[in-house]
Design a protein around this motif. Structure first.
Motif, PDB file in Angstrom:
ATOM      1  N   THR A 213       0.831  -1.185   0.000  1.00 36.85           N
ATOM      2  CA  THR A 213       0.000   0.000   0.000  1.00 36.85           C
ATOM      3  C   THR A 213       0.875   1.248   0.000  1.00 36.85           C
ATOM      4  O   THR A 213       1.784   1.382   0.793  1.00 36.85           O
ATOM      5  CB  THR A 213      -0.912   0.011   1.242  1.00 36.85           C
ATOM      6  OG1 THR A 213      -1.681  -1.192   1.267  1.00 36.85           O
ATOM      7  CG2 THR A 213      -1.830   1.216   1.216  1.00 36.85           C
ATOM      8  N   ALA A 214       0.588   2.173  -0.913  1.00 36.04           N
ATOM      9  CA  ALA A 214       1.343   3.421  -0.976  1.00 36.04           C
ATOM     10  C   ALA A 214       0.991   4.279   0.232  1.00 36.04           C
ATOM     11  O   ALA A 214      -0.163   4.358   0.650  1.00 36.04           O
ATOM     12  CB  ALA A 214       1.021   4.160  -2.275  1.00 36.04           C
ATOM     13  N   TYR A 215       1.956   4.933   0.798  1.00 31.78           N
ATOM     14  CA  TYR A 215       1.736   5.792   1.945  1.00 31.78           C
ATOM     15  C   TYR A 215       2.647   7.009   1.824  1.00 31.78           C
ATOM     16  O   TYR A 215       3.651   6.996   1.134  1.00 31.78           O
ATOM     17  CB  TYR A 215       2.026   5.048   3.247  1.00 31.78           C
ATOM     18  CG  TYR A 215       3.461   4.598   3.385  1.00 31.78           C
ATOM     19  CD1 TYR A 215       4.379   5.369   4.089  1.00 31.78           C
ATOM     20  CD2 TYR A 215       3.897   3.403   2.815  1.00 31.78           C
ATOM     21  CE1 TYR A 215       5.701   4.973   4.210  1.00 31.78           C
ATOM     22  CE2 TYR A 215       5.213   2.996   2.932  1.00 31.78           C
ATOM     23  CZ  TYR A 215       6.108   3.787   3.637  1.00 31.78           C
ATOM     24  OH  TYR A 215       7.409   3.386   3.751  1.00 31.78           O
ATOM     25  N   ALA A 216       2.266   8.075   2.498  1.00 32.29           N
ATOM     26  CA  ALA A 216       3.025   9.319   2.450  1.00 32.29           C
ATOM     27  C   ALA A 216       3.515   9.655   3.851  1.00 32.29           C
ATOM     28  O   ALA A 216       2.867   9.327   4.854  1.00 32.29           O
ATOM     29  CB  ALA A 216       2.171  10.453   1.890  1.00 32.29           C
ATOM     30  N   GLU A 217       4.662  10.317   3.910  1.00 33.74           N
ATOM     31  CA  GLU A 217       5.240  10.754   5.171  1.00 33.74           C
ATOM     32  C   GLU A 217       5.531  12.242   5.089  1.00 33.74           C
ATOM     33  O   GLU A 217       5.763  12.794   4.011  1.00 33.74           O
ATOM     34  CB  GLU A 217       6.522   9.990   5.482  1.00 33.74           C
ATOM     35  CG  GLU A 217       6.316   8.509   5.739  1.00 33.74           C
ATOM     36  CD  GLU A 217       7.604   7.822   6.165  1.00 33.74           C
ATOM     37  OE1 GLU A 217       8.558   8.541   6.576  1.00 33.74           O
ATOM     38  OE2 GLU A 217       7.668   6.592   6.091  1.00 33.74           O
ATOM     39  N   ARG A 218       5.516  12.896   6.234  1.00 36.39           N
ATOM     40  CA  ARG A 218       5.856  14.309   6.279  1.00 36.39           C
ATOM     41  C   ARG A 218       7.344  14.499   6.023  1.00 36.39           C
ATOM     42  O   ARG A 218       8.171  13.653   6.389  1.00 36.39           O
ATOM     43  CB  ARG A 218       5.475  14.903   7.620  1.00 36.39           C
ATOM     44  CG  ARG A 218       3.991  14.858   7.939  1.00 36.39           C
ATOM     45  CD  ARG A 218       3.727  15.348   9.341  1.00 36.39           C
ATOM     46  NE  ARG A 218       4.440  14.532  10.328  1.00 36.39           N
ATOM     47  CZ  ARG A 218       4.464  14.797  11.638  1.00 36.39           C
ATOM     48  NH1 ARG A 218       3.822  15.859  12.100  1.00 36.39           N
ATOM     49  NH2 ARG A 218       5.109  14.018  12.466  1.00 36.39           N
ATOM     50  N   ILE A 219       7.691  15.626   5.444  1.00 28.83           N
ATOM     51  CA  ILE A 219       9.096  15.917   5.185  1.00 28.83           C
ATOM     52  C   ILE A 219       9.880  15.974   6.494  1.00 28.83           C
ATOM     53  O   ILE A 219      11.047  15.586   6.544  1.00 28.83           O
ATOM     54  CB  ILE A 219       9.220  17.241   4.395  1.00 28.83           C
ATOM     55  CG1 ILE A 219       8.722  17.039   2.965  1.00 28.83           C
ATOM     56  CG2 ILE A 219      10.654  17.753   4.384  1.00 28.83           C
ATOM     57  CD1 ILE A 219       8.828  18.275   2.086  1.00 28.83           C
ATOM     58  N   LYS A 220       9.259  16.411   7.581  1.00 30.01           N
ATOM     59  CA  LYS A 220       9.941  16.487   8.862  1.00 30.01           C
ATOM     60  C   LYS A 220      10.309  15.101   9.392  1.00 30.01           C
ATOM     61  O   LYS A 220      11.221  14.981  10.205  1.00 30.01           O
ATOM     62  CB  LYS A 220       9.080  17.225   9.885  1.00 30.01           C
ATOM     63  CG  LYS A 220       7.839  16.467  10.330  1.00 30.01           C
ATOM     64  CD  LYS A 220       6.918  17.329  11.170  1.00 30.01           C
ATOM     65  CE  LYS A 220       7.601  17.947  12.350  1.00 30.01           C
ATOM     66  NZ  LYS A 220       6.689  18.772  13.169  1.00 30.01           N
TER      67      LYS A 220
END
Length: 363
Positions: free
Chosen positions: A17-24
């Motif tokens: 599953t594709a997921y996104a993370e914060r740049i921080k």
């Protein structure tokens, strides 16, 4: 044991599953980091668990001299209630004078325990030799130890190390280049060309073309305002942008001491056959031809079909659906009751044969 290591295997297998993370969470700002501090001091007030080393006596003598108490050279102040210790701490970025930080205190002599002791004022220095903090306070020690007259001893955890929460006061600020220049650099926690490109593209989609440029697989340079207040607000916006990180390199990590095996989501195995003791693992690949109906408008499609068979010498045989991965082999080996050592040997043999499409790491 078999159940344990199999749970450890399946629990860490990544999903697709594709997921996104914060740049921080993916990066850190270049130059914004903690600094290590170290010092030397005395812990007093111990209940007979201190040390009797020569440097402890010398340190104790010097401390008393600073308070105007002179000990004759012929007298050796051997006290079991004091201990020489090393003190270390991490100075966070932007720490200001007057703030407090936690410190760790460790014995460097033959002291048995620091329980009940207090650290006397000890300066903490950085790599440049400057004093950046002063530590003092009562120790919190989680372990304990007891010893009998016959030499028998019982200890729990490590009583020779303690902590002082907020035990050091910051005395000097570490300079940094956060507010200097027309740009700032974001460093990825894990180098990856794809992730670096995606971070730059996400920032440019918000700020405009060429505002962010990927320097290499680790660093992204971003144009930023010079004013410190504006730069803080600017970075606050950037660090909350979400980016989908690239998939990690295919890896298999083996802990030979505990039998734990971790398998990444991109690990694949080429066709190969392995015999390990009474166990045989065979991997084959076939092609399936999918022909549409005569009246249909579809096209003929050729799809690969991967099959895996495991024979443990007792009639056990397993067949798997197309697209089998290394996880299928792990499950098959586990079903026939093999030990973790058997799986480790199979994985090593797969790597030697060039069939394991992953980096094998043994820790």
């Amino acid at each position: 044991m078999k159940r344990f290591w199999m749970i450890a295997l399946t629990a860490v297998l990544f999903s697709n599953t594709a997921y996104a993370e914060r740049i921080k969470d993916l990066t850190s700002v270049a130059g914004v980091r903690s600094n290590q501090l170290v010092g030397y001091g005395l812990v007093v007030g111990l209940d007979g668990t201190g040390d009797k080393t020569a440097f402890t006596s010398a340190t104790f003598r010097n401390m008393l001299n600073n308070f105007g108490v002179a000990i004759p050279p012929s007298i050796d102040p051997k006290s079991k209630n004091i201990a020489a210790v090393a003190v270390h701490a991490d100075l966070p970025p932007f720490a200001k004078p007057g703030q407090t930080i936690d410190v760790t205190v460790s014995t460097i002599g033959d002291a048995k325990s620091l329980r009940g002791g207090s650290l006397i004022m000890a300066p903490l220095k950085g790599a440049d030799g400057q004093v950046y903090a002063i530590a003092q306070g009562n120790l919190v020690v989680s372990g304990f130890g007891v010893q009998g007259a016959d030499g028998s001893r019982l200890s729990l955890n490590v009583p020779s190390v303690g902590r002082i929460p907020g035990g050091a006061s910051v005395e000097r600020t570490v300079p940094n280049a956060f507010s200097q220049g027309d740009s700032l650099v974001l460093n990825l926690n894990y180098a990856d060309f794809t992730t670096a490109r995606r971070v730059a593209e996400q920032i440019n989609s918000l700020l405009g073309p060429d505002m962010a440029k990927a320097i290499d697989a680790t660093s992204i340079r971003v144009s930023a305002p010079r004013d410190p207040n504006q730069r803080v607000s600017f970075l606050s916006v950037l660090e909350n942008l979400e980016v989908q990180p690239a998939q990690e390199v295919a890896k298999v990590i083996i802990n030979s001491r505990t039998g734990t095996i971790i398998i990444g989501q991109n690990v694949r195995v080429s066709p190969v056959a392995i015999t390990h003791g009474g166990m045989t693992v065979a991997i084959t690949e076939d092609l399936n031809v999918n022909q549409p109906n005569a009246l249909a408008s579809g096209a003929t499609v050729v799809t690969p079909r991967t099959g895996i068979e495991v024979d443990a010498g007792s009639g056990h045989m397993f067949e798997f659906s197309p697209g089998a991965s290394l996880q299928d082999i792990v499950e098959a080996v586990n079903q026939v009751g093999a030990a973790p050592g058997d799986l480790m040997a199979i994985l090593e043999a797969l790597r030697q044969a060039g069939a394991l499409k992953a980096e094998l790491i043994v820790i």
